[in-house]
Design a protein around this motif. Structure first.
Motif, PDB file in Angstrom:
ATOM      1  N   PHE A 165       0.839  -1.488  -0.052  1.00  0.00           N
ATOM      2  CA  PHE A 165      -0.287  -0.102   0.007  1.00  0.00           C
ATOM      3  C   PHE A 165       0.563   1.276   0.020  1.00  0.00           C
ATOM      4  CE2 PHE A 165      -2.269  -3.328   1.991  1.00  0.00           C
ATOM      5  CZ  PHE A 165      -4.068  -3.087   1.161  1.00  0.00           C
ATOM      6  N   ASN A 166       0.675   2.165  -0.251  1.00  0.00           N
ATOM      7  CA  ASN A 166       1.365   3.823  -0.559  1.00  0.00           C
ATOM      8  C   ASN A 166       0.328   4.564  -0.032  1.00  0.00           C
ATOM      9  OD1 ASN A 166       3.036   5.417  -1.922  1.00  0.00           O
ATOM     10  ND2 ASN A 166       1.691   5.607  -3.286  1.00  0.00           N
ATOM     11  N   LEU A 167       0.838   4.204   1.980  1.00  0.00           N
ATOM     12  CA  LEU A 167       0.867   5.489   2.085  1.00  0.00           C
ATOM     13  C   LEU A 167       1.717   6.453   2.784  1.00  0.00           C
ATOM     14  CD1 LEU A 167      -1.611   2.372   4.860  1.00  0.00           C
ATOM     15  CD2 LEU A 167      -2.464   4.350   2.542  1.00  0.00           C
ATOM     16  N   ARG A 168       1.689   7.283   3.361  1.00  0.00           N
ATOM     17  CA  ARG A 168       2.358   8.225   3.746  1.00  0.00           C
ATOM     18  C   ARG A 168       3.389   7.410   5.391  1.00  0.00           C
ATOM     19  NH1 ARG A 168       0.028  14.039   6.442  1.00  0.00           N
ATOM     20  NH2 ARG A 168      -0.134  12.067   8.393  1.00  0.00           N
ATOM     21  N   PRO A 169       4.579   7.629   4.469  1.00  0.00           N
ATOM     22  CA  PRO A 169       5.845   6.742   5.707  1.00  0.00           C
ATOM     23  C   PRO A 169       5.328   7.554   7.668  1.00  0.00           C
ATOM     24  CG  PRO A 169       7.110   7.178   3.944  1.00  0.00           C
ATOM     25  CD  PRO A 169       5.473   8.724   3.864  1.00  0.00           C
ATOM     26  N   PHE A 170       5.193   6.619   8.051  1.00  0.00           N
ATOM     27  CA  PHE A 170       4.759   7.431   9.961  1.00  0.00           C
ATOM     28  C   PHE A 170       6.430   8.038  10.054  1.00  0.00           C
ATOM     29  CE2 PHE A 170       5.751   5.913  14.353  1.00  0.00           C
ATOM     30  CZ  PHE A 170       4.529   7.186  14.912  1.00  0.00           C
ATOM     31  N   ASP A 171       5.885   9.180  10.423  1.00  0.00           N
ATOM     32  CA  ASP A 171       6.532  10.392  11.024  1.00  0.00           C
ATOM     33  C   ASP A 171       7.391  10.282  12.780  1.00  0.00           C
ATOM     34  OD1 ASP A 171       8.413  13.036  11.382  1.00  0.00           O
ATOM     35  OD2 ASP A 171       6.923  14.289  11.127  1.00  0.00           O
ATOM     36  N   MET A 172       8.786   9.900  11.960  1.00  0.00           N
ATOM     37  CA  MET A 172       9.486   9.450  13.109  1.00  0.00           C
ATOM     38  C   MET A 172      10.855  10.113  12.867  1.00  0.00           C
ATOM     39  SD  MET A 172       9.118   6.385  16.287  1.00  0.00           S
ATOM     40  CE  MET A 172       8.044   6.930  17.344  1.00  0.00           C
ATOM     41  N   GLU A 173      11.330  11.141  14.045  1.00  0.00           N
ATOM     42  CA  GLU A 173      12.830  10.758  13.993  1.00  0.00           C
ATOM     43  C   GLU A 173      13.758  10.069  13.901  1.00  0.00           C
ATOM     44  OE1 GLU A 173      13.646  13.475  12.532  1.00  0.00           O
ATOM     45  OE2 GLU A 173      12.645  15.433  12.603  1.00  0.00           O
ATOM     46  N   THR A 174      14.338   9.868  13.948  1.00  0.00           N
ATOM     47  CA  THR A 174      15.642   8.847  13.956  1.00  0.00           C
ATOM     48  C   THR A 174      16.185   8.701  15.336  1.00  0.00           C
ATOM     49  OG1 THR A 174      16.801   8.966  11.909  1.00  0.00           O
ATOM     50  CG2 THR A 174      18.110   7.630  13.494  1.00  0.00           C
ATOM     51  N   SER A 175      16.640   9.868  16.245  1.00  0.00           N
ATOM     52  CA  SER A 175      16.855  10.076  17.318  1.00  0.00           C
ATOM     53  C   SER A 175      15.359   9.684  18.509  1.00  0.00           C
ATOM     54  CB  SER A 175      16.213  11.519  17.991  1.00  0.00           C
ATOM     55  OG  SER A 175      15.524  11.864  18.084  1.00  0.00           O
ATOM     56  N   GLU A 176      14.280   9.608  18.042  1.00  0.00           N
ATOM     57  CA  GLU A 176      13.704   8.902  18.671  1.00  0.00           C
ATOM     58  C   GLU A 176      13.076   7.231  18.312  1.00  0.00           C
ATOM     59  OE1 GLU A 176       9.427  10.536  18.288  1.00  0.00           O
ATOM     60  OE2 GLU A 176      10.055  11.339  16.555  1.00  0.00           O
ATOM     61  N   LEU A 177      13.771   6.626  17.374  1.00  0.00           N
ATOM     62  CA  LEU A 177      13.687   5.155  16.400  1.00  0.00           C
ATOM     63  C   LEU A 177      15.230   4.283  17.964  1.00  0.00           C
ATOM     64  CD1 LEU A 177      13.369   5.333  13.101  1.00  0.00           C
ATOM     65  CD2 LEU A 177      11.518   4.375  15.077  1.00  0.00           C
ATOM     66  N   VAL A 178      16.117   5.701  17.945  1.00  0.00           N
ATOM     67  CA  VAL A 178      17.277   5.237  19.008  1.00  0.00           C
ATOM     68  C   VAL A 178      16.866   5.434  20.125  1.00  0.00           C
ATOM     69  CG1 VAL A 178      20.010   6.203  19.540  1.00  0.00           C
ATOM     70  CG2 VAL A 178      19.158   6.351  17.853  1.00  0.00           C
ATOM     71  N   LYS A 179      15.908   6.043  20.860  1.00  0.00           N
ATOM     72  CA  LYS A 179      15.740   5.861  22.150  1.00  0.00           C
ATOM     73  C   LYS A 179      14.793   4.342  23.123  1.00  0.00           C
ATOM     74  CE  LYS A 179      15.839  11.280  22.726  1.00  0.00           C
ATOM     75  NZ  LYS A 179      14.772  12.224  23.518  1.00  0.00           N
ATOM     76  N   ILE A 180      14.069   4.330  21.816  1.00  0.00           N
ATOM     77  CA  ILE A 180      12.969   3.318  21.742  1.00  0.00           C
ATOM     78  C   ILE A 180      14.267   2.150  21.789  1.00  0.00           C
ATOM     79  CG2 ILE A 180      11.567   1.591  21.005  1.00  0.00           C
ATOM     80  CD1 ILE A 180       9.574   4.328  20.114  1.00  0.00           C
ATOM     81  N   GLY A 181      15.069   1.974  20.246  1.00  0.00           N
ATOM     82  CA  GLY A 181      15.484   1.011  20.164  1.00  0.00           C
ATOM     83  C   GLY A 181      16.909   0.249  21.179  1.00  0.00           C
ATOM     84  N   VAL A 182      16.882   1.318  21.789  1.00  0.00           N
ATOM     85  CA  VAL A 182      18.235   0.787  22.918  1.00  0.00           C
ATOM     86  C   VAL A 182      17.935   1.062  24.014  1.00  0.00           C
ATOM     87  CG1 VAL A 182      20.356   1.955  22.087  1.00  0.00           C
ATOM     88  CG2 VAL A 182      19.343   3.417  23.138  1.00  0.00           C
ATOM     89  N   SER A 183      16.464   1.122  24.568  1.00  0.00           N
ATOM     90  CA  SER A 183      15.690   0.887  25.420  1.00  0.00           C
ATOM     91  C   SER A 183      15.478   0.316  26.563  1.00  0.00           C
ATOM     92  CB  SER A 183      14.668   1.925  25.793  1.00  0.00           C
ATOM     93  OG  SER A 183      13.109   2.083  25.032  1.00  0.00           O
ATOM     94  N   ASP A 184      15.482  -0.101  27.178  1.00  0.00           N
ATOM     95  CA  ASP A 184      15.132  -1.566  28.523  1.00  0.00           C
ATOM     96  C   ASP A 184      13.464  -2.008  27.969  1.00  0.00           C
ATOM     97  OD1 ASP A 184      16.937  -0.825  30.285  1.00  0.00           O
ATOM     98  OD2 ASP A 184      16.224   0.037  32.140  1.00  0.00           O
ATOM     99  N   TYR A 185      12.425  -1.142  27.018  1.00  0.00           N
ATOM    100  CA  TYR A 185      11.838  -1.422  26.189  1.00  0.00           C
ATOM    101  C   TYR A 185      12.259  -3.074  25.814  1.00  0.00           C
ATOM    102  CZ  TYR A 185       7.666  -1.802  22.931  1.00  0.00           C
ATOM    103  OH  TYR A 185       6.702  -2.512  22.168  1.00  0.00           O
TER     104      TYR A 185
END
Length: 558
Positions: A87-107
């Motif tokens: 599907f050609n939907l709009r990309p989810f707008d999340m800054e890389t810095s936000e992804l970094v916080k999730i990706g290296v978090s205890d979550y």
């Protein structure tokens, strides 16, 4: 009277949408929402790509001489197949810095997975652990992206896939001109290991299959299967020059059967599986993307990656490596402060690292003996958060405090600069999150809502609050109205199936893609909805991985 009308309407819609009836059965007619059925360096990358393009040209010339026209479709990427999107939907707008916080978090960190004395998942056992790495082999067989830059959003339709998008084991038989050494029609092997160079590097078509000992020996199992089929051909027909091609064809067909009839039901919702397998009326993998046999980014960058959380930190590889109290002593990769015998590849296979496959593929789990997979909860085992894959550069906003230095023309953040025994490491969780961003994937809620509204498939659309309270919730301070697709599909799996298989949307993406690719392949065993295979191993079209391992003599108790 109105109730009768509604039921008639739903039944009529079920005939048009194959998944409607399934949802009615699972939820009950009165619970179906009528709203839902509305109609790092750029120079190195350039050199690598140029080299692969030259190899690809040679490989395609070889394929053309063998009549594999279907595997040489011309696309916008040049001679390679492109990725695509459902599907050609709009990309989810999340800054890389936000992804970094999730990706290296205890979550996303589950440190208790490093020392795991119980072979079954205390949160609900998933499949036997071997299917985790059979899935990894399938992922390598279907997808190889060497050109995109993590964090730099691209249109998947312009990203070349450097392997063929079919279940054809090119990861064994040949990738971009690279092949394994042969002795006549036989693969040259060293026992249960690849043939290797003097420096320990494998002589294989796809070096990714030597990441760790479980995957490498699983790959060798299919090479061994080929050799057995080749010997049968020689015994039955003599050396007529056709033994290799006949063995290759039978090996690929057997592999496709294992994936379709044994592995896939352990990955996806059983109801979705039955419908996707028996009905060609698919709702996602259809139209242009199927016509050009493209790998959807929703599959490669998100849905199939959910299985990374199935990996354990440690495994009981065989009886010789079992330690005190039955604790597994072989780790995927060492983690700083927790050094154990590890399963990393890149060197000849030690004899005490031979996998005892009855511990990885079994009918019933045995405490202290077998290895079950973890569940799809996006909590990564410690080794995968510190995996020895080398440094990775992820593009981010140049004003972001996490940006450190230059990487070609892109400002980048080095994901993880720490080293373990001299090897650079990084977080696979962060790679997975940024892969979806790189391919321009929409948020999970947006995609689920769009699928429900555009296809009439009445799947449940989860809310952020549901994902915060499912037991593996988002961080409490998460304040967005959507989540990355990868996380959405993991939470869907937990909420709908306790994480043992993918939820409805994830199952649609994975099931329809894999089944659709085999159906699309002119050489596939399920081409155009009809089975074209009868196994000498099982005397049917269904073959399990355990059947294969038994056939080559690799399942035993020791």
């Amino acid at each position: 009277m109105m109730l009768v009308f509604i039921l008639v309407l739903l039944q009529a819609y079920a005939s048009a949408c194959p998944y409607m009836e399934l949802m009615m059965q699972q939820n009950g007619n009165e619970d179906v929402d009528l709203e839902s059925v509305a109609p790092c360096a750029e120079g190195l990358r350039k050199q690598h790509r140029q080299a692969l393009e030259e190899q690809q040209k040679q490989q395609q010339q070889n394929n053309n001489s063998n009549g594999d026209e279907d595997r040489n479709l011309q696309h916008a990427c040049g001679k390679e197949h492109c990725y695509g999107r459902m599907f050609n939907l709009r990309p989810f707008d999340m800054e890389t810095s936000e992804l970094v916080k999730i990706g290296v978090s205890d979550y996303m960190d589950d440190i208790d997975r490093f020392f795991d004395p119980i072979p079954m998942n205390i949160r609900g056992a998933a499949a036997p652990a071997g299917y985790t790495y059979l899935g990894q082999l399938v992922a390598h067989d279907l997808s190889m992206d060497v050109t995109s830059v993590l964090g730099n959003t691209q249109d998947p339709n312009t990203v070349p896939n450097f392997v063929t998008p079919f279940l054809d084991l090119d990861t064994i038989y040949g990738v971009n001109g690279a092949t394994a050494p042969m002795d006549g029609p036989f693969f040259r092997l060293e026992g249960r290991d690849f043939s290797r160079q003097g420096n320990g590097q494998p002589q294989v078509a796809d070096g990714r299959n030597d990441n760790h000992r479980i995957l490498s020996q699983l790959t060798v199992a299919f090479m061994k299967l080929h050799n057995k089929f080749a010997q049968i051909q020689l015994d039955e027909h003599g050396d007529d020059g056709r033994a290799f091609d006949a063995a290759k064809r039978e090996t690929i067909q057997t592999y496709q059967s294992v994936v379709l009839t044994d592995m896939l039901p352990k990955y996806i919702d059983n109801g979705v599986y039955d419908i996707a397998l028996n009905s060609r009326n698919h709702v996602l993998y259809t139209g242009d993307i199927k016509n050009r046999a493209a790998i959807p980014a929703e599959f490669a960058a998100c849905a199939f990656r959910v299985a990374h959380s199935r990996s354990r930190a440690t495994y009981r590889v065989n009886g010789r490596l079992s330690g005190t109290f039955g604790r597994p002593v072989a780790a995927l990769f060492s983690v700083e402060g927790f050094r154990q015998i590890e399963l990393i590849g890149g060197s000849p296979l030690p004899s005490d690292m031979e996998v005892q496959w009855s511990r990885f593929f079994f009918d019933f789990p045995i405490p202290g003996f077998t290895n079950s997979a973890r569940i799809n909860d996006m909590r990564y085992a410690a080794p995968l958060l510190h995996a020895p894959f080398g440094k990775a550069a992820i593009q981010c906003n140049e004003n972001d405090a996490k940006c450190t230095g230059e990487c070609g023309e892109h400002r980048c953040v080095i994901v993880d600069g720490e080293t373990i025994e001299g090897r650079a490491t990084l977080s696979l969780a962060l790679i997975d999150l940024t892969r979806g961003q790189t391919m321009g994937m929409p948020g999970g809620i947006a995609l689920a809502r769009h699928v429900r509204e555009s296809t009439g498939t009445p799947l449940q659309v989860l809310s952020v609050d549901q994902m915060k309270s499912d037991g593996f919730g988002l961080p409490e301070n998460y304040n967005r109205d959507d989540v990355p697709l990868l996380l959405y599909l993991a939470h869907e799996s937990v909420i709908e199936h306790q994480g043992t298989v993918l939820g409805f949307l994830g199952s649609l993406i994975v099931g329809e893609t894999i089944i659709g690719l085999v159906d699309r392949d002119h050489n596939g065993i399920l081409h155009e909805g009809n089975w074209h295979f009868h196994s000498r191993i099982t005397n049917s079209h269904e073959v399990s991985m355990r059947d294969v391992l038994n056939y080559i003599g690799w399942v035993g108790m020791f």
